[in-house]
Each structure stands twice: as structure tokens, then as C-alpha cells.
Design a protein around this motif. Structure first.
Motif, PDB file in Angstrom:
ATOM      1  N   THR A 183      12.597   0.740   4.424  1.00  0.00           N
ATOM      2  CA  THR A 183      11.489  -0.193   4.526  1.00  0.00           C
ATOM      3  C   THR A 183      12.035  -1.600   4.675  1.00  0.00           C
ATOM      4  O   THR A 183      13.178  -1.878   4.319  1.00  0.00           O
ATOM      5  CB  THR A 183      10.574  -0.134   3.282  1.00  0.00           C
ATOM      6  OG1 THR A 183      11.356  -0.433   2.138  1.00  0.00           O
ATOM      7  CG2 THR A 183       9.954   1.242   3.124  1.00  0.00           C
ATOM      8  N   LYS A 221      -5.814   5.476  -0.090  1.00  0.00           N
ATOM      9  CA  LYS A 221      -4.616   4.676  -0.297  1.00  0.00           C
ATOM     10  C   LYS A 221      -4.755   3.891  -1.598  1.00  0.00           C
ATOM     11  O   LYS A 221      -5.864   3.539  -2.029  1.00  0.00           O
ATOM     12  CB  LYS A 221      -4.401   3.694   0.862  1.00  0.00           C
ATOM     13  CG  LYS A 221      -4.383   4.316   2.253  1.00  0.00           C
ATOM     14  CD  LYS A 221      -3.130   5.098   2.477  1.00  0.00           C
ATOM     15  CE  LYS A 221      -2.966   5.498   3.937  1.00  0.00           C
ATOM     16  NZ  LYS A 221      -4.092   6.263   4.475  1.00  0.00           N
ATOM     17  N   ASP A 266       4.724   2.300   0.407  1.00  0.00           N
ATOM     18  CA  ASP A 266       4.992   2.727   1.784  1.00  0.00           C
ATOM     19  C   ASP A 266       5.185   1.554   2.727  1.00  0.00           C
ATOM     20  O   ASP A 266       5.840   1.698   3.760  1.00  0.00           O
ATOM     21  CB  ASP A 266       3.861   3.613   2.304  1.00  0.00           C
ATOM     22  CG  ASP A 266       3.834   4.951   1.588  1.00  0.00           C
ATOM     23  OD1 ASP A 266       2.790   5.621   1.615  1.00  0.00           O
ATOM     24  OD2 ASP A 266       4.864   5.325   1.006  1.00  0.00           O
ATOM     25  N   GLY A 267       4.588   0.406   2.408  1.00  0.00           N
ATOM     26  CA  GLY A 267       4.761  -0.717   3.309  1.00  0.00           C
ATOM     27  C   GLY A 267       3.882  -1.898   2.952  1.00  0.00           C
ATOM     28  O   GLY A 267       3.106  -1.860   1.993  1.00  0.00           O
ATOM     29  N   ASP A 268       4.010  -2.968   3.744  1.00  0.00           N
ATOM     30  CA  ASP A 268       3.179  -4.153   3.581  1.00  0.00           C
ATOM     31  C   ASP A 268       1.901  -4.003   4.388  1.00  0.00           C
ATOM     32  O   ASP A 268       1.818  -3.201   5.323  1.00  0.00           O
ATOM     33  CB  ASP A 268       3.931  -5.397   4.042  1.00  0.00           C
ATOM     34  CG  ASP A 268       5.114  -5.704   3.146  1.00  0.00           C
ATOM     35  OD1 ASP A 268       5.828  -6.657   3.452  1.00  0.00           O
ATOM     36  OD2 ASP A 268       5.326  -4.989   2.149  1.00  0.00           O
ATOM     37  N   GLY A 269       0.892  -4.831   4.032  1.00  0.00           N
ATOM     38  CA  GLY A 269      -0.353  -4.795   4.773  1.00  0.00           C
ATOM     39  C   GLY A 269      -1.194  -6.027   4.500  1.00  0.00           C
ATOM     40  O   GLY A 269      -0.800  -6.935   3.764  1.00  0.00           O
ATOM     41  N   ILE A 290      -5.722   1.301   8.701  1.00  0.00           N
ATOM     42  CA  ILE A 290      -5.251   2.532   8.052  1.00  0.00           C
ATOM     43  C   ILE A 290      -6.165   2.982   6.926  1.00  0.00           C
ATOM     44  O   ILE A 290      -6.015   4.097   6.423  1.00  0.00           O
ATOM     45  CB  ILE A 290      -3.812   2.348   7.518  1.00  0.00           C
ATOM     46  CG1 ILE A 290      -3.731   1.157   6.558  1.00  0.00           C
ATOM     47  CG2 ILE A 290      -2.832   2.183   8.653  1.00  0.00           C
ATOM     48  CD1 ILE A 290      -2.333   0.965   5.966  1.00  0.00           C
ATOM     49  N   TRP A 339       0.835  -1.197   0.000  1.00  0.00           N
ATOM     50  CA  TRP A 339       0.000   0.000   0.000  1.00  0.00           C
ATOM     51  C   TRP A 339       0.867   1.243   0.000  1.00  0.00           C
ATOM     52  O   TRP A 339       2.035   1.226   0.371  1.00  0.00           O
ATOM     53  CB  TRP A 339      -0.933   0.017   1.211  1.00  0.00           C
ATOM     54  CG  TRP A 339      -0.215   0.120   2.529  1.00  0.00           C
ATOM     55  CD1 TRP A 339       0.244  -0.902   3.285  1.00  0.00           C
ATOM     56  CD2 TRP A 339       0.151   1.328   3.218  1.00  0.00           C
ATOM     57  NE1 TRP A 339       0.863  -0.437   4.408  1.00  0.00           N
ATOM     58  CE2 TRP A 339       0.825   0.936   4.398  1.00  0.00           C
ATOM     59  CE3 TRP A 339      -0.028   2.675   2.966  1.00  0.00           C
ATOM     60  CZ2 TRP A 339       1.308   1.858   5.304  1.00  0.00           C
ATOM     61  CZ3 TRP A 339       0.462   3.603   3.870  1.00  0.00           C
ATOM     62  CH2 TRP A 339       1.115   3.191   5.034  1.00  0.00           C
ATOM     63  N   ARG A 340       0.254   2.321  -0.447  1.00  0.00           N
ATOM     64  CA  ARG A 340       0.924   3.629  -0.461  1.00  0.00           C
ATOM     65  C   ARG A 340      -0.129   4.721  -0.507  1.00  0.00           C
ATOM     66  O   ARG A 340      -1.276   4.489  -0.883  1.00  0.00           O
ATOM     67  CB  ARG A 340       1.848   3.750  -1.668  1.00  0.00           C
ATOM     68  CG  ARG A 340       1.121   3.746  -3.019  1.00  0.00           C
ATOM     69  CD  ARG A 340       2.078   3.711  -4.166  1.00  0.00           C
ATOM     70  NE  ARG A 340       1.408   3.490  -5.449  1.00  0.00           N
ATOM     71  CZ  ARG A 340       1.989   2.935  -6.501  1.00  0.00           C
ATOM     72  NH1 ARG A 340       3.243   2.537  -6.420  1.00  0.00           N
ATOM     73  NH2 ARG A 340       1.323   2.761  -7.627  1.00  0.00           N
ATOM     74  N   GLN A 368      -5.104  -3.051   6.820  1.00  0.00           N
ATOM     75  CA  GLN A 368      -4.329  -2.982   8.056  1.00  0.00           C
ATOM     76  C   GLN A 368      -2.843  -3.080   7.730  1.00  0.00           C
ATOM     77  O   GLN A 368      -2.448  -3.766   6.781  1.00  0.00           O
ATOM     78  CB  GLN A 368      -4.718  -4.134   8.995  1.00  0.00           C
ATOM     79  CG  GLN A 368      -6.168  -4.097   9.453  1.00  0.00           C
ATOM     80  CD  GLN A 368      -6.529  -5.312  10.276  1.00  0.00           C
ATOM     81  OE1 GLN A 368      -6.484  -6.434   9.778  1.00  0.00           O
ATOM     82  NE2 GLN A 368      -6.871  -5.095  11.544  1.00  0.00           N
ATOM     83  N   ASP A 369      -2.024  -2.377   8.544  1.00  0.00           N
ATOM     84  CA  ASP A 369      -0.584  -2.511   8.367  1.00  0.00           C
ATOM     85  C   ASP A 369      -0.083  -3.740   9.107  1.00  0.00           C
ATOM     86  O   ASP A 369      -0.866  -4.492   9.706  1.00  0.00           O
ATOM     87  CB  ASP A 369       0.144  -1.240   8.828  1.00  0.00           C
ATOM     88  CG  ASP A 369      -0.074  -0.931  10.302  1.00  0.00           C
ATOM     89  OD1 ASP A 369       0.284   0.159  10.734  1.00  0.00           O
ATOM     90  OD2 ASP A 369      -0.620  -1.806  11.028  1.00  0.00           O
TER      91      ASP A 369
END
Length: 920
Positions: free
Chosen positions: A224, A171, A129-132, A151, A117-118, A144-145
Motif C-alpha cells: 500500500t 466497508k 485497504d487504502g485511502d479514500g 466503492i 477504509w477496509r 470513493q477511492d
């Protein structure tokens, strides 16, 4: 006006009844809607089936109903038979085909995915931006992160498949893989452990896991977590890489937690020296609760120049980005650094130097900043604040959880009543680290306060500590201590040192031998001028001064007055002030009948004349730059006038220098040549800690402070990383006056600190009677300190012998028997000489710190012998492997400083005595 009745438009057209095949085994995806019935047909019995009618007249058929055409029916189409819906569940691990999501599938419309997700980005090359984890339940999607925090939420119209990119709550989400429902329900994506590896799963080497990563990394590495095989937890950085700094593994007993290696980011670890790597590991174990004591605090007590700032940055960056428990958030989310205001910019520059502005954002809490940006905003993870500013914003800081506090120059927290220490305690932060090159400065009570600050309760309460540790240790170090007192004191000191080593890390500057150029410490005892002696004697003979000597509360004012006389008699000139110090000075001068005109000459100072000679010689013969340090701005004014009279360009930093201008002055001095800035005037109170003045190779400490830590900090400004030249540190003292008494008191305090912190044999270097004799004036001595030492070195530069005998007779508890008058014929001279030898040995033991110096009396050195050969081989070093000198060869005095030699040749009477020591 006539208005027609408003009729809302029909937004949806009722669909026509589709024609279905009775033999079709596929369940219908939509319900059949029938046309409205007439009033005469509403009660008709349709083949025994039941029906109901909604408010809009649309006929709804219950499950298992059969529709046939009866008499008078409006239905012309053939009979429609509808079978019940057949529930179809998703096989584990298999994705549903894209299509509309049913809201009436009895709870089976649940789908789970691993996603990236970002936030929405307008740039061409986008990053994630990261995994989720994306959970879709009956069309309602929740993102969810990896920490399980929601989020984004929203509504989706169809089931996504792998590779799809959807928008959800601001997002962008890309479907990476299907997450089995059983794993989601067990909470495995958010647990610390992903589960044990099965026999069917191959063991993949760590290096191969990093190489096979399919995660789309951001522009900068290290920001990251790399996407890896979710069944094989690995560290953020490769622990098997060459030079990797791996922290101690956390020991846990829970089966639901998986421990991974914590590896310091290579961008920092590759710059760490061996002792700095050890320091980072020590601090990490301390704040993570891995050390064998109750608490999560530590004291990094390295001497100046060992890189405490870099070690702290490496620790914070590791805690801000990693956690030894797999799949948990970082250990620290908010960190605070408290330091003197003069070091704020230095800390900010160090973060930028090692991490850059793109990896971490540092918040500086100055008067223009809004603390809410740190407490409520996600941008800043580290805040730098001064001790004074902290007290005014402590209530605002309680609005967020500060996970760790670093107290630089932490010896400022040495009193329990310190308001800055109380402000930090009010934040209830369990992890606290104190950075101080001089943690024990005056007495053991200050050390207790610091230890209790980082680890509350580790030394019980102060009353217990004083009775069980402080009193026995101090008593055992007095020269008149009995054998039992020494035995008890040594045992308590060893016990305290054992406990202290668990949370205090102390390294001396000796480990920098291979990193820094050599350093020479020189103590210059300068003879006072005739005017100084007369004024000094007149002051201490006044009745006002004698009254001041009898009270400890008023004696400090007299001490300050005498220190001014030692620096320059012009400092006593009335300035129109009406404070207590000025009133005392005026009353004493009036009684001593000293006219103001006699105080005008600023050159009426022995130290100032010696300094002027040294500076002129340096300027004429070298391109070196110097740092001049004083505790008083009024003394800096005199030094500045002296530099101006000689035409020497200089810079100045004192308490009036704006905070945002101080680092610019330091940078300019280090950059320019001696023609642009020959000298740097520095106030030890304002800039004596933390600054790197490596542009200078010589430092002159013009006056001394009661606290030895203040002088030690100031003298360490030039011998730092980046220094290329041989460093000379000059401490200037007025012979026989209060200057020398302060220097002796500093040795006393350093002896206590060395005995506890560095495990050295030390003690109280002088008796109580000697320490009380602060106001005496010795006009006959060449060096009162050397006289008290009782050294038999010959005063020609030969290093004193450190072989101090320890006779058992010295340890007897028997008091000295005082005899009366004795006939000369009855005196045993051998016994008298033995008693003198023992007394001298005890004195040398008490003054062991000064035995590391070479002692030189210029009056005993022939002028021709002051210029020795360029060989720097110390006296007594081995030659040809046997350590014996050739017959007839005479060792010359060790005076290696060419600048000092020139001054001694021109005016040998200006300096009465010299202590010199060569170190790293």
C-alpha cells in the motif's frame, strides 16, 4: 366468518408541543406540531395569520405565523411565537458538532473527509485497504477511492468527526481528517497534482516524510502507499536510499499533473546486477514511450543466462504498483506472459522466488483453469499462458483490457502468419515486450516481423524494408560483392542498427565473467565408421536420392535421412510406418540393396563411439554429471539404451513428458548426486529453452539443427546462474557428411546475425555454390570446414592470427581476368603467391567467427605432447612484459580438457579434428 376491519398500528406517537421561550435566540431544531382542530375551528382566523391543513388533520403553520388563543379555541397554553430558521454554514476547515443532519438547509448540509477504509475483517489485528474520500450530502454518504471510483454508498444519521469509525456499504471507514470543500470541488484529491506548496509551508525532506508517516501500514510493506503529507507528493519508495533504482522521470507540460519518482521495489532491486538494472530502466522507458521512436514496444535480446526473467519481473512489479503521475492508479492493471509450455512452471517459480505468494497472485492458464477468474476477478494481475493455449482463449481475453504482453522466446513469432502473433495482435495491447536471446536467426525478414510486432509500422512495410535494407545488406556480405555493393550495404546496415538500438537491447554473455565460472566450447569432428560411409554413399548414388536433390521441397526428406545415418545407421531400420518419410527411406534402401539386418547394430556410428568413451571416462574419474541433447526422440532412445548398457542412471525430458512433471525432473537432477542421476537426456525441441540444468558441468549436443538458435539455446542450459564448476560444451559432428554442411550453414546465419545485432564484421561465410553442395561426401578430408577456412595455423592448437590484411586492390570493381594456356616460363610466381595470399585473407575474413577457436588435428600431435602442463596461459601471451618467448622454448598444443586428452590417447583416430575455445 366475521372479521374485524384491520387497523394498522400507530408506529409513531405525535409529539406534544414543547414550551418554548420567546426570548430564546437559538433556532428550533424541530417544527412544532399542533393538535387537530375541530370542524368549527378550521375556518377561524388566527390573528390574521394564514394556515393550512394536511390530510391527517394536523395543522401546519407557514413561516412567520403567529399563534394566539381566540374565542372558542382549544388552546390553553400561552401564545407561541416562532422565528424563522437561521441558516448556519460550516466555516472552512472546521467540523460540525456531531448531531442530526438537516435536510432542509438550502444545500449547506455537505461534509467531506479524508478517510481510511477496509472490508469487514474478523481477525484481531486489522489492516486498512487504502485511502479514500467520504462525501456526505444531505445525509447520503459516498465513499470513493483515490482514483475517484465509487466503492460504497449509504445513509448516515449524524455528522462524523475525526477518529470516528462508521459502517458504509460493506466497508469500515475511519475519519482521518477534514477535507475542505473547496479542495473537493476542485477535484484535488483525485487530480495528479495537489497544488503548489505555499511559502508558509515548510519544506520537509523526503526521508523525514517517510519517518513522520502516520498511515497504518498493512502486515507486508510495499503493498500500500504510505500515508504522507498530502501537500508534498513523494515516491512510493525513497529515491535517496542507498542502492535505489530510480527510473527516468516523465516529462509533461500540464499544470494539473505532478510527476513523482518511480523507484523499483528494494525487495527486487537489491538483487539486480548492473546490467540487469540497465535492462529494467531500458524496458521501463520503452513501454512508457520515453524512447526516441514511435511506439511502446521493446525487444530484450540479451544472450542466454543474463537474467531476462528477473528483469521482466522487476518491470512488471513496478508498473503494477506505481505511476509517474502522482495520485493516479498504476500504469498496468493486467499483464500477460506468453511462453513455451515447458517454461510456464519456471515463470511461476520465479515470481514466487522474488515476490512471494503474498504480494502477487499469478494465474496460470492451463487446461484446468477458468480464464474468467483472470478477466473478471480482481485477484489476479498476471497471467502466464502457453503459445498454443493462447490461440484457444483469445476471444475470452478480449473481455478485459490487457495492458502489457511479454512474449518469452519471442523468436517463435518470426512469421507474420504465426497464429500466436495474430492472437496477440487481436488484443490491441500497445505495450509489447519480446524476450529472445536470438532475435535474428535465419534472415532479416524474421527480424522485420518481430520489430513490426512490438512497434507496428516502425520499419514501414516489408516490401519497402526488403528493397531498402535486406537486399543491400545481404548482397554486400557475399564474397563476390563489388565495392559499390559493400559500401551501400554497410551504410544501410549502420542505418538499421541505429534505428534498432532505440528499441532493442542486446548484451552478450561476456559481461558474466565475474559471475560465472569459465566455459570451454569444443567442436568434435568424429570420423564415420566404414558401415556409415558405405550406407551414405549408397544412398546418395540412388536415382531416387538424385531426384530429391533437384527439388527444394523434397530435399528436406533426403537431408533428414542422411542426418539419421550420421547419428546411427540403426535409425533407418523400418518401423512399419507408412508416412512419406518412411516410404522414401524404404525405396532408397531397396534400390541401394541395404538389408534390414545390416541396420541393427546401433554402435555403427563414429559419434556414438566417441560419446561412449567420453562418458565412461567421466564416470570413472570424476563425480560430474552430463546433459545429452538431441533433436530427435529416436536418437534419445539410442542414447538411453547405451546408458542402460553401461549401468548409468539417468533422467529424460522430451515431448512426451507431462508439463507438470518437467520442472520436478530438472530439480531432482540438480539436487541428486551422479550415482543417482549421472545423465539427463533432453530433447532440444521440448526443453532446450529456459531450463536451468546447473547440476551438470558438461553438455553434449549430439546432432545439429538448421536453425542455429535452437542449438545455442540448448547449449546454454548448463552455463547459468548457480553453476559452480568449469563448464564444457561439446558439439559432435560427423566429418565430411551432412552434419558438417549444417554446421557451416549455421556459421553463415550467425555471421548475418552478428553483423546486424552485434555490429561485428561478418558476412556470408560461403559462396552460393558451396552452400548448394550439401549432399556431397568427402572421405579424404580431416575437416572440410577447416579446408574452406584456408587457415595456415599448422593444426596444432595455435590460435590463428586475426590480423587480416585489407588491401585496396581487393576492393576494385574490376572482374578477374581469366587467361588461357600459358607457358610455364611466362608464369609470374610472385604474382601467383600474392593472389593466393589475398584469396586466403578473404576466406579468413568470411570465417572470422572460427578464428576465435584453436584448431587441432590429432594426427599431427605426438601422443606425448597431448598432456601439457597445468598452466592455462594461452599461446602468445606476454611473458616478463615483452611478449617474447625464451630461446629454444617450444609451445605445446592447447588441450586443457583432461577427459578429452584421455580419449585421444586411447584412440586418436576416432576424432579427426577439434575446434576449441575458452571463454567466460
Amino acid at each position: 366468518m366475521y372479521r374485524k376491519k384491520f387497523i394498522p398500528p400507530l408506529l409513531k406517537r405525535p409529539p406534544t408541543a414543547p414550551t418554548t421561550d420567546n426570548t430564546n435566540s437559538e433556532p428550533s431544531k424541530k417544527r412544532i406540531k399542533l393538535e387537530p382542530l375541530s370542524s368549527s375551528q378550521k375556518s377561524a382566523d388566527l390573528d390574521g395569520g394564514r394556515s393550512s391543513q394536511s390530510s391527517n388533520g394536523a395543522r401546519k403553520m407557514l413561516p412567520s405565523s403567529r399563534i394566539t388563543a381566540g374565542p372558542g379555541s382549544r388552546f390553553n397554553p400561552p401564545t407561541i411565537i416562532r422565528k424563522p430558521l437561521i441558516p448556519v454554514s460550516n466555516p472552512p476547515g472546521v467540523a460540525e458538532k456531531a448531531g442530526p443532519i438537516s435536510v432542509s438547509d438550502n444545500g449547506n448540509g455537505r461534509y467531506y473527509f479524508n478517510v481510511l477504509w477496509r472490508k469487514f475483517q474478523a481477525r484481531k489485528h486489522k489492516t486498512w485497504d487504502g485511502d479514500g474520500v467520504l462525501a456526505i450530502v444531505n445525509g447520503n454518504a459516498t465513499l470513493q477511492d483515490v482514483n475517484g471510483r465509487d466503492i460504497a454508498t449509504g445513509r448516515v444519521s449524524k455528522t462524523p468527526v475525526e477518529g470516528d469509525v462508521i459502517s458504509l456499504g460493506g466497508k469500515e471507514v475511519e475519519i482521518d481528517s477534514i477535507l475542505p470543500k473547496s479542495d473537493f470541488m476542485a477535484g484535488k484529491p483525485f487530480l495528479k497534482s495537489k497544488g503548489k506548496q505555499t511559502d508558509a509551508e515548510p519544506t520537509i525532506p523526503t526521508t523525514e516524510l517517510y519517518a513522520r508517516s502516520t498511515f497504518k501500514p498493512p502486515l507486508l510493506s510495499g503493498t500500500t502507499v504510505t500515508k504522507i503529507n498530502p501537500q508534498k507528493p513523494v515516491a512510493r519508495f525513497d529515491p535517496s536510499a542507498e542502492g535505489a533504482l530510480v527510473m527516468k522521470r516523465l516529462e509533461i507540460s500540464s499544470k494539473n499533473k505532478t510527476v513523482v519518482d518511480v523507484v523499483v521495489d528494494p525487495i527486487i532491486s537489491r538483487h539486480l546486477r548492473p546490467h540487469q538494472r540497465e535492462g529494467v530502466s531500458f524496458l521501463y522507458e520503452a513501454v512508457m514511450g520515453m524512447r526516441p521512436y514511435e511506439g511502446r514496444g521493446a525487444i530484450l535480446a540479451d544472450e542466454m543466462g543474463l537474467g531476462k526473467t528477473l528483469q521482466t519481473i522487476a518491470l512488471l512489479w513496478t508498473l503494477l504498483k506505481q505511476n509517474p503521475i502522482y495520485n493516479q492508479g498504476p500504469v498496468v492493471k493486467k499483464a500477460m506472459i506468453v511462453c513455451p509450455v515447458s517454461l510456464i512452471n519456471n515463470w511461476r517459480r520465479e515470481f514466487k522466488k522474488w515476490l512471494g505468494n503474498e504480494r502477487i497472485h499469478v494465474f496460470v492458464a492451463d487446461g484446468k483453469s477458468n480464464v474468467r477468474d483472470f478477466t473478471h476477478g480482481p485477484v489476479y494481475n498476471v497471467m502466464i499462458v502457453g503459445y498454443e493455449r493462447l490461440r484457444s482463449i483469445q476471444d475470452k481475453l478480449k473481455q478485459c483490457q490487457v495492458d502489457i504482453i511479454i512474449a518469452d522466446e519471442g523468436h517463435r513469432l518470426k512469421t507474420a502468419e504465426n497464429k500466436s502473433a495474430q492472437a496477440i495482435r487481436s488484443l490491441a495491447t500497445p505495450r509489447r515486450v519480446v524476450l529472445s536471446g536470438t532475435p535474428l536467426q535465419n534472415d532479416l525478414r524474421e527480424f522485420f516481423v518481430m520489430a513490426d510486432f512490438v512497434n507496428p509500422g516502425i520499419l514501414e512495410n516489408y516490401s519497402t524494408f526488403k528493397k531498402q535494407f535486406e537486399n543491400p545488406i545481404v548482397k554486400s556480405q557475399q564474397p563476390e560483392a563489388l565495392k559499390a555493393d559493400k559500401e551501400l550495404g554497410n551504410a544501410r546496415k549502420a542505418s538499421l542498427a541505429e534505428l534498432m538500438n532505440k528499441f532493442v537491447l542486446r548484451r552478450t554473455a561476456k559481461i558474466l565473467t565475474k559471475y560465472l565460472p569459465p566455459k570451454t566450447d569444443v567442436v568434435l569432428f568424429c570420423r564415420p565408421t566404414k558401415q556409415q560411409l558405405e550406407l551414405y554413399q549408397a544412398i546418395i548414388n540412388t536415382s531416387v536420392a538424385k531426384r530429391q536433390m533437384g527439388s527444394m521441397d523434397t530435399a528436406l526428406q533426403l537431408i533428414t535421412l542422411l542426418k539419421k545415418v550420421c547419428n546411427s545407421t540403426s535409425l533407418l531400420k523400418p518401423k512399419g510406418k507408412e508416412d512419406d518419410e518412411a516410404k522414401l527411406s524404404n525405396s532408397i534402401l531397396e534400390e541401394a540393396k541395404v538389408a534390414g539386418s545390416a541396420l541393427v547394430n546401433s554402435n555403427s556410428s563414429g559419434k556414438l563411439k566417441v560419446l561412449e568413451k567420453l562418458l565412461v571416462t567421466l564416470k570413472e574419474t570424476t563425480q560430474e554429471k552430463v546433459v545429452l541433447v538431441s533433436n530427435y526422440t529416436s536418437t534419445l532412445d539410442i542414447l538411453e539404451r547405451m546408458l542402460n548398457s553401461k549401468g548409468f542412471h539417468h533422467l529424460r525430458l522430451d515431448g512426451k513428458t507431462p508439463t507438470n512433471k518437467r520442472q520436478d525432473l530438472v530439480d531432482k537432477f540438480n539436487r541428486v548426486s551422479s550415482d543417482v542421476a549421472f545423465a539427463f537426456l533432453l530433447s532440444s525441441k521440448s526443453g532446450g529453452a529456459g531450463l536451468n540444468l546447473i547440476g551438470a558441468s558438461r553438455l553434449f549436443l549430439f546432432d545439429s539443427d538448421w536453425n542455429p538458435a535452437t542449438d545455442l539455446q540448448a547449449m546454454a542450459r548448463v552455463h547459468r546462474d548457480g553453476q559452480k564448476s568449469h563448464v564444457y560444451i561439446y558439439r559432435m559432428i560427423t566429418t565430411g557428411c551432412i552434419d558438417e554442411k549444417i554446421y557451416q550453414r549455421q556459421i553463415t546465419k550467425q555471421g548475418l546475425a552478428d553483423s546486424v545485432m552485434d555490429q561485428k564484421a561478418g558476412g556470408s561465410n560461403f559462396t552460393s555454390a558451396e552452400l548448394k553442395d550439401l549432399f556431397g561426401l568427402d572421405t579424404e578430408t580431416t575437416c572440410n570446414t577447416h579446408d574452406l577456412l584456408g587457415c595456415e595455423c599448422g593444426e596444432i592448437g595455435e590460435p590463428p592470427s586475426e590480423d587480416i590484411e585489407n588491401d585496396e586492390e581487393d576492393e576494385k570493381d574490376e572482374p578477374i581476368q581469366m587467361t588461357g594456356w600459358t607457358r610455364a616460363s611466362a608464369v609470374d610466381m610472385d604474382k601467383q603467391e600474392e593472389a593466393y595470399r589475398k584469396a586466403t585473407s578473404k576466406a579468413r575474413q568470411r570465417m572470422k567467427a572460427l578464428l576465435e577457436f584453436s584448431h587441432i588435428n590429432p594426427d599431427k600431435i605426438p601422443k606425448s605432447e597431448t598432456r601439457v602442463s597445468s598452466s592455462k596461459q594461452p599461446v602468445g601471451s606476454e611473458e616478463d612484459g615483452d611478449g617474447e618467448e625464451e630461446e629454444g622454448e617450444e609451445q605445446l598444443p592447447i588441450v586443457e580438457d583432461e577427459i578429452l586428452k584421455r580419449v585421444l590417447d586411447e584412440n586418436p583416430k576416432a576424432i579427426s579434428f577439434i575446434f576449441t575455445k575458452n571463454s567466460i
